[in-house]
Scaffold this motif. Sequence first.
Motif, PDB file in Angstrom:
ATOM      1  N   ILE A  64       0.735  -1.345   0.033  1.00  0.00           N
ATOM      2  CA  ILE A  64       0.152   0.123  -0.157  1.00  0.00           C
ATOM      3  C   ILE A  64       0.848   1.190   0.062  1.00  0.00           C
ATOM      4  O   ILE A  64       1.930   1.109   0.584  1.00  0.00           O
ATOM      5  CB  ILE A  64      -0.962   0.054   1.238  1.00  0.00           C
ATOM      6  CG1 ILE A  64      -1.973  -1.027   1.276  1.00  0.00           C
ATOM      7  CG2 ILE A  64      -1.743   1.469   1.185  1.00  0.00           C
ATOM      8  CD1 ILE A  64      -2.682  -1.354   2.527  1.00  0.00           C
ATOM      9  N   GLY A  65       0.668   2.410  -0.561  1.00  0.00           N
ATOM     10  CA  GLY A  65       1.148   3.733  -0.805  1.00  0.00           C
ATOM     11  C   GLY A  65       0.315   4.707  -0.649  1.00  0.00           C
ATOM     12  O   GLY A  65      -0.801   4.443  -1.124  1.00  0.00           O
ATOM     13  N   LEU A  66       0.777   5.855  -0.567  1.00  0.00           N
ATOM     14  CA  LEU A  66      -0.072   7.084  -0.776  1.00  0.00           C
ATOM     15  C   LEU A  66      -0.337   7.403  -2.266  1.00  0.00           C
ATOM     16  O   LEU A  66       0.351   7.101  -2.938  1.00  0.00           O
ATOM     17  CB  LEU A  66       0.936   8.055  -0.312  1.00  0.00           C
ATOM     18  CG  LEU A  66       0.949   8.279   1.162  1.00  0.00           C
ATOM     19  CD1 LEU A  66       1.703   9.761   1.439  1.00  0.00           C
ATOM     20  CD2 LEU A  66      -0.184   8.459   2.091  1.00  0.00           C
ATOM     21  N   SER A  67      -1.628   7.476  -2.433  1.00  0.00           N
ATOM     22  CA  SER A  67      -2.179   7.881  -3.603  1.00  0.00           C
ATOM     23  C   SER A  67      -1.636   9.231  -4.220  1.00  0.00           C
ATOM     24  O   SER A  67      -1.965  10.364  -3.240  1.00  0.00           O
ATOM     25  CB  SER A  67      -3.493   8.095  -3.941  1.00  0.00           C
ATOM     26  OG  SER A  67      -4.111   8.232  -5.115  1.00  0.00           O
ATOM     27  N   HIS A  68      -0.898   9.360  -5.284  1.00  0.00           N
ATOM     28  CA  HIS A  68      -0.239  10.408  -5.686  1.00  0.00           C
ATOM     29  C   HIS A  68       0.046  10.570  -7.223  1.00  0.00           C
ATOM     30  O   HIS A  68       0.746   9.698  -7.880  1.00  0.00           O
ATOM     31  CB  HIS A  68       0.915  10.738  -4.829  1.00  0.00           C
ATOM     32  CG  HIS A  68       1.658  12.243  -5.236  1.00  0.00           C
ATOM     33  ND1 HIS A  68       2.863  12.212  -6.258  1.00  0.00           N
ATOM     34  CD2 HIS A  68       1.035  13.450  -5.216  1.00  0.00           C
ATOM     35  CE1 HIS A  68       2.946  13.620  -6.340  1.00  0.00           C
ATOM     36  NE2 HIS A  68       2.030  14.423  -5.983  1.00  0.00           N
ATOM     37  N   ILE A  69      -1.049  11.448  -7.961  1.00  0.00           N
ATOM     38  CA  ILE A  69      -0.636  11.665  -9.378  1.00  0.00           C
ATOM     39  C   ILE A  69       0.318  12.555  -9.662  1.00  0.00           C
ATOM     40  O   ILE A  69       0.170  13.846  -9.011  1.00  0.00           O
ATOM     41  CB  ILE A  69      -2.069  11.718 -10.112  1.00  0.00           C
ATOM     42  CG1 ILE A  69      -3.175  10.686  -9.852  1.00  0.00           C
ATOM     43  CG2 ILE A  69      -1.733  12.083 -11.583  1.00  0.00           C
ATOM     44  CD1 ILE A  69      -2.696   9.535 -10.411  1.00  0.00           C
ATOM     45  N   PHE A  70       1.297  12.289 -10.244  1.00  0.00           N
ATOM     46  CA  PHE A  70       2.463  13.187 -10.521  1.00  0.00           C
ATOM     47  C   PHE A  70       1.909  14.441 -11.017  1.00  0.00           C
ATOM     48  O   PHE A  70       1.171  14.723 -11.813  1.00  0.00           O
ATOM     49  CB  PHE A  70       3.205  12.782 -11.496  1.00  0.00           C
ATOM     50  CG  PHE A  70       4.523  13.593 -11.819  1.00  0.00           C
ATOM     51  CD1 PHE A  70       5.736  13.145 -11.079  1.00  0.00           C
ATOM     52  CD2 PHE A  70       4.776  14.652 -12.539  1.00  0.00           C
ATOM     53  CE1 PHE A  70       6.990  13.823 -11.166  1.00  0.00           C
ATOM     54  CE2 PHE A  70       5.851  15.180 -12.789  1.00  0.00           C
ATOM     55  CZ  PHE A  70       6.873  15.036 -11.861  1.00  0.00           C
ATOM     56  N   GLY A  71       2.392  15.667 -10.159  1.00  0.00           N
ATOM     57  CA  GLY A  71       1.987  17.023 -10.464  1.00  0.00           C
ATOM     58  C   GLY A  71       0.544  17.445  -9.664  1.00  0.00           C
ATOM     59  O   GLY A  71       0.386  18.758 -10.092  1.00  0.00           O
ATOM     60  N   ASN A  72      -0.019  16.710  -9.122  1.00  0.00           N
ATOM     61  CA  ASN A  72      -1.224  16.992  -8.233  1.00  0.00           C
ATOM     62  C   ASN A  72      -0.735  16.883  -6.868  1.00  0.00           C
ATOM     63  O   ASN A  72       0.312  16.418  -6.257  1.00  0.00           O
ATOM     64  CB  ASN A  72      -2.367  15.966  -8.749  1.00  0.00           C
ATOM     65  CG  ASN A  72      -2.784  16.169 -10.104  1.00  0.00           C
ATOM     66  OD1 ASN A  72      -2.926  17.108 -10.499  1.00  0.00           O
ATOM     67  ND2 ASN A  72      -2.955  15.126 -10.748  1.00  0.00           N
TER      68      ASN A  72
ATOM     69  N   LEU B 247      -1.706  15.485  -2.851  1.00  0.00           N
ATOM     70  CA  LEU B 247      -2.135  14.354  -2.118  1.00  0.00           C
ATOM     71  C   LEU B 247      -3.509  14.473  -1.717  1.00  0.00           C
ATOM     72  O   LEU B 247      -4.278  15.778  -1.650  1.00  0.00           O
ATOM     73  CB  LEU B 247      -1.465  14.213  -0.934  1.00  0.00           C
ATOM     74  CG  LEU B 247      -0.073  13.968  -1.119  1.00  0.00           C
ATOM     75  CD1 LEU B 247       0.687  13.916   0.290  1.00  0.00           C
ATOM     76  CD2 LEU B 247       0.514  12.578  -1.729  1.00  0.00           C
ATOM     77  N   LEU B 248      -4.388  13.425  -1.708  1.00  0.00           N
ATOM     78  CA  LEU B 248      -5.686  13.384  -1.487  1.00  0.00           C
ATOM     79  C   LEU B 248      -6.124  13.007  -0.266  1.00  0.00           C
ATOM     80  O   LEU B 248      -5.451  12.263   0.299  1.00  0.00           O
ATOM     81  CB  LEU B 248      -6.472  12.706  -2.538  1.00  0.00           C
ATOM     82  CG  LEU B 248      -6.150  13.126  -4.194  1.00  0.00           C
ATOM     83  CD1 LEU B 248      -6.876  12.307  -5.076  1.00  0.00           C
ATOM     84  CD2 LEU B 248      -6.764  14.690  -4.464  1.00  0.00           C
TER      85      LEU B 248
ATOM     86  N   ALA C  93     -11.932  10.474   3.860  1.00  0.00           N
ATOM     87  CA  ALA C  93     -12.311   9.864   5.265  1.00  0.00           C
ATOM     88  C   ALA C  93     -11.296  10.703   6.378  1.00  0.00           C
ATOM     89  O   ALA C  93     -11.132  10.075   7.477  1.00  0.00           O
ATOM     90  CB  ALA C  93     -12.337   8.504   5.412  1.00  0.00           C
ATOM     91  N   GLY C  94     -10.777  11.794   6.097  1.00  0.00           N
ATOM     92  CA  GLY C  94     -10.011  12.332   7.086  1.00  0.00           C
ATOM     93  C   GLY C  94      -8.563  11.887   7.204  1.00  0.00           C
ATOM     94  O   GLY C  94      -7.625  12.567   7.920  1.00  0.00           O
ATOM     95  N   ALA C  95      -8.264  11.273   6.216  1.00  0.00           N
ATOM     96  CA  ALA C  95      -6.830  10.550   6.035  1.00  0.00           C
ATOM     97  C   ALA C  95      -6.292  10.739   4.688  1.00  0.00           C
ATOM     98  O   ALA C  95      -7.084  10.861   3.765  1.00  0.00           O
ATOM     99  CB  ALA C  95      -6.702   9.248   6.417  1.00  0.00           C
ATOM    100  N   LEU C  96      -4.929  10.408   4.610  1.00  0.00           N
ATOM    101  CA  LEU C  96      -4.444  10.477   3.058  1.00  0.00           C
ATOM    102  C   LEU C  96      -4.817   9.500   2.538  1.00  0.00           C
ATOM    103  O   LEU C  96      -4.889   8.202   3.091  1.00  0.00           O
ATOM    104  CB  LEU C  96      -3.006  10.539   3.214  1.00  0.00           C
ATOM    105  CG  LEU C  96      -2.344  12.169   3.831  1.00  0.00           C
ATOM    106  CD1 LEU C  96      -0.750  11.954   3.818  1.00  0.00           C
ATOM    107  CD2 LEU C  96      -2.800  13.212   2.788  1.00  0.00           C
ATOM    108  N   GLN C  97      -5.318   9.556   1.224  1.00  0.00           N
ATOM    109  CA  GLN C  97      -5.587   8.440   0.303  1.00  0.00           C
ATOM    110  C   GLN C  97      -4.525   7.514  -0.043  1.00  0.00           C
ATOM    111  O   GLN C  97      -3.497   7.980  -0.242  1.00  0.00           O
ATOM    112  CB  GLN C  97      -6.374   8.923  -0.793  1.00  0.00           C
ATOM    113  CG  GLN C  97      -7.178   8.226  -1.850  1.00  0.00           C
ATOM    114  CD  GLN C  97      -7.651   8.689  -2.880  1.00  0.00           C
ATOM    115  OE1 GLN C  97      -7.424   9.812  -3.415  1.00  0.00           O
ATOM    116  NE2 GLN C  97      -8.674   7.743  -3.621  1.00  0.00           N
ATOM    117  N   THR C  98      -4.863   6.415   0.010  1.00  0.00           N
ATOM    118  CA  THR C  98      -3.882   5.256  -0.465  1.00  0.00           C
ATOM    119  C   THR C  98      -4.243   4.440  -1.633  1.00  0.00           C
ATOM    120  O   THR C  98      -5.395   4.488  -1.874  1.00  0.00           O
ATOM    121  CB  THR C  98      -3.532   4.256   0.802  1.00  0.00           C
ATOM    122  OG1 THR C  98      -4.906   3.693   1.319  1.00  0.00           O
ATOM    123  CG2 THR C  98      -2.968   5.123   2.103  1.00  0.00           C
ATOM    124  N   VAL C  99      -3.338   3.715  -2.168  1.00  0.00           N
ATOM    125  CA  VAL C  99      -3.642   2.985  -3.227  1.00  0.00           C
ATOM    126  C   VAL C  99      -2.963   1.525  -3.087  1.00  0.00           C
ATOM    127  O   VAL C  99      -1.859   1.724  -2.492  1.00  0.00           O
ATOM    128  CB  VAL C  99      -3.515   3.562  -4.664  1.00  0.00           C
ATOM    129  CG1 VAL C  99      -4.195   4.592  -4.792  1.00  0.00           C
ATOM    130  CG2 VAL C  99      -1.888   3.956  -4.828  1.00  0.00           C
TER     131      VAL C  99
END
Length: 119
Positions: free
Chosen positions: A2-10, A12-13, A16-22
């Motif tokens: 599992i990692g933090l969801s992060h689309i390059f250039g955007n 972090l999302l 539910a009150g936490a950083l989104q993961t993918v």
Amino acid sequence: MIGLSHIFGNDLLLEAGALQTVSGTELTRQALLRRLLTVAGDYIWQLDYGVGLPLMVGQVIAPEAMESVIRVQVQADAGVDSSQAVNVQVEDRGNGVCRCDISYVDAGSGQQQQLSFSY
């Protein structure tokens, strides 16, 4: 994994009150996009990481050379099954725009995946 969801250039999302993961294939897809857009030498812990596609904007388009460097970097990613072929096609769309289509096998799922984008 599992990692933090992060689309390059955007940004972090939040979810539910936490950083989104993918995880899974989406984690690999985001990692590949990040690898392709990162300029080699900018990631100080691994100086040969990255293709630097943004530096190619405005340059003469050489599809074969671009395909080769993209293929090497995609195969080097831990989320890609390096024993399987990686297919890359770069197409000049005119006006300095390229279309890139990448086909690879996801190491976790064993499934064929597609990544397409324009730059």
